[in-house]
Write an enzyme that holds these catalytic residues in place. Sequence first.
Site, mmCIF file in Angstrom:
data_model
loop_
_atom_site.group_PDB
_atom_site.id
_atom_site.type_symbol
_atom_site.label_atom_id
_atom_site.label_comp_id
_atom_site.label_asym_id
_atom_site.label_seq_id
_atom_site.Cartn_x
_atom_site.Cartn_y
_atom_site.Cartn_z
ATOM 1 N N GLY A 87 -5.412 2.645 2.095
ATOM 2 C CA GLY A 87 -4.074 2.087 1.927
ATOM 3 C C GLY A 87 -3.902 0.756 2.640
ATOM 4 O O GLY A 87 -2.836 0.464 3.203
ATOM 5 N N ALA A 88 -4.931 -0.085 2.592
ATOM 6 C CA ALA A 88 -4.911 -1.346 3.344
ATOM 7 C C ALA A 88 -4.189 -2.465 2.623
ATOM 8 O O ALA A 88 -4.145 -3.597 3.127
ATOM 9 C CB ALA A 88 -6.348 -1.772 3.653
ATOM 10 N N SER A 111 -0.903 -2.570 1.759
ATOM 11 C CA SER A 111 0.532 -2.705 1.991
ATOM 12 C C SER A 111 0.913 -2.072 3.330
ATOM 13 O O SER A 111 0.125 -1.337 3.940
ATOM 14 C CB SER A 111 1.335 -2.038 0.862
ATOM 15 O OG SER A 111 1.096 -0.637 0.842
ATOM 16 N N GLY A 112 2.136 -2.378 3.783
ATOM 17 C CA GLY A 112 2.686 -1.738 4.972
ATOM 18 C C GLY A 112 1.844 -1.933 6.215
ATOM 19 O O GLY A 112 1.250 -2.992 6.435
ATOM 20 N N GLY A 139 -0.941 -0.574 6.923
ATOM 21 C CA GLY A 139 -2.359 -0.696 6.599
ATOM 22 C C GLY A 139 -2.765 -2.141 6.423
ATOM 23 O O GLY A 139 -3.823 -2.574 6.905
ATOM 24 N N TYR A 152 6.410 16.847 3.587
ATOM 25 C CA TYR A 152 5.832 15.684 4.250
ATOM 26 C C TYR A 152 5.564 15.995 5.727
ATOM 27 O O TYR A 152 4.481 15.680 6.251
ATOM 28 C CB TYR A 152 6.773 14.488 4.125
ATOM 29 C CG TYR A 152 6.279 13.254 4.841
ATOM 30 C CD1 TYR A 152 5.213 12.518 4.333
ATOM 31 C CD2 TYR A 152 6.879 12.822 6.026
ATOM 32 C CE1 TYR A 152 4.749 11.392 4.988
ATOM 33 C CE2 TYR A 152 6.417 11.697 6.689
ATOM 34 C CZ TYR A 152 5.357 10.989 6.168
ATOM 35 O OH TYR A 152 4.895 9.882 6.823
#
Length: 288
Positions: free
Chosen positions: A10-11, A13-14, A16, A165
């Site tokens: 997940g690099a 966005s956000g 990451g 979650y």
Amino acid sequence: MQSQLCLITGANSGIGRITALELAKKGFDILMLCRNLDKARPVRQEIKAVSQTKRVDLIQCDLASQESVVQAAREVIDRYDHLDVLLNNAGLFIDKQAFSPEGIELTFATNHLGPFLLTNLLLDLLKKGQQSRVVTVSSEAHRWNRGFHLNEMARPRSYSGMNTYGASKLCNILFAKELANRLMNDGITSNSLHPGAVNTNFGVGAVSLQGLAFKLMKPFFISPEKGAQTSIYLASSPEVNKVTGLYFDKCRPKTPNSDAQSDFNAKKLWELSEQLTHLKERTALVKV
């Protein structure tokens, strides 16, 4: 000396993305594992522009699909002879129940089983790294979980996006804890962390009352830059070279809830995860 390689899920966005940018500036080679390559390619160029080594690689991986994880692991093993940091960063929040290609509840499949399988498939590369580390992004949301019902993780009797979650984030801590115990003699550390309540696109598609409340609170959340600090610290700081099996918040150890501290829960979750991912069979396939 070989350059250090950090794989980040997940690099694109956000937190990451910020973590990848900052580690690239520190001299790490970066390997991005992302589900959507179209979104990831521009970020790869952004990271490459600030990288000291200019080595930024990209592999497609959907953590919800075990077949995709196996394929990604094969590509990593084919391309690299070592791995120094594995940062299990990618995560999912959905407020309507859905299932993975293997028929497993999607949040649990993505947030726990995907990282569990990926990490185990890449252990041989980690053993060849320099003071290797596994860093798993969890959350204080693990405290939302009311009772740890392991037998309902794959197929919940009832569904709540927040509770599910929270349970998956509890699994992240238990996984990191059990992994630390199993790798104690291999010189590989394993820790988990809470990044903080971060203002990103995470959970953007939620439409339930819980999801809408989540969105309304976002303006009060911290920036991705601040949220990435503990991930960066655990991936790169010499202060934690030999620190393992802990849960961190704001770059300091923090005590998780009682369910997350349980050795019994950690071992049972590991056994269930081995079964649900067919770990022995898939490990054999990747090593062929």
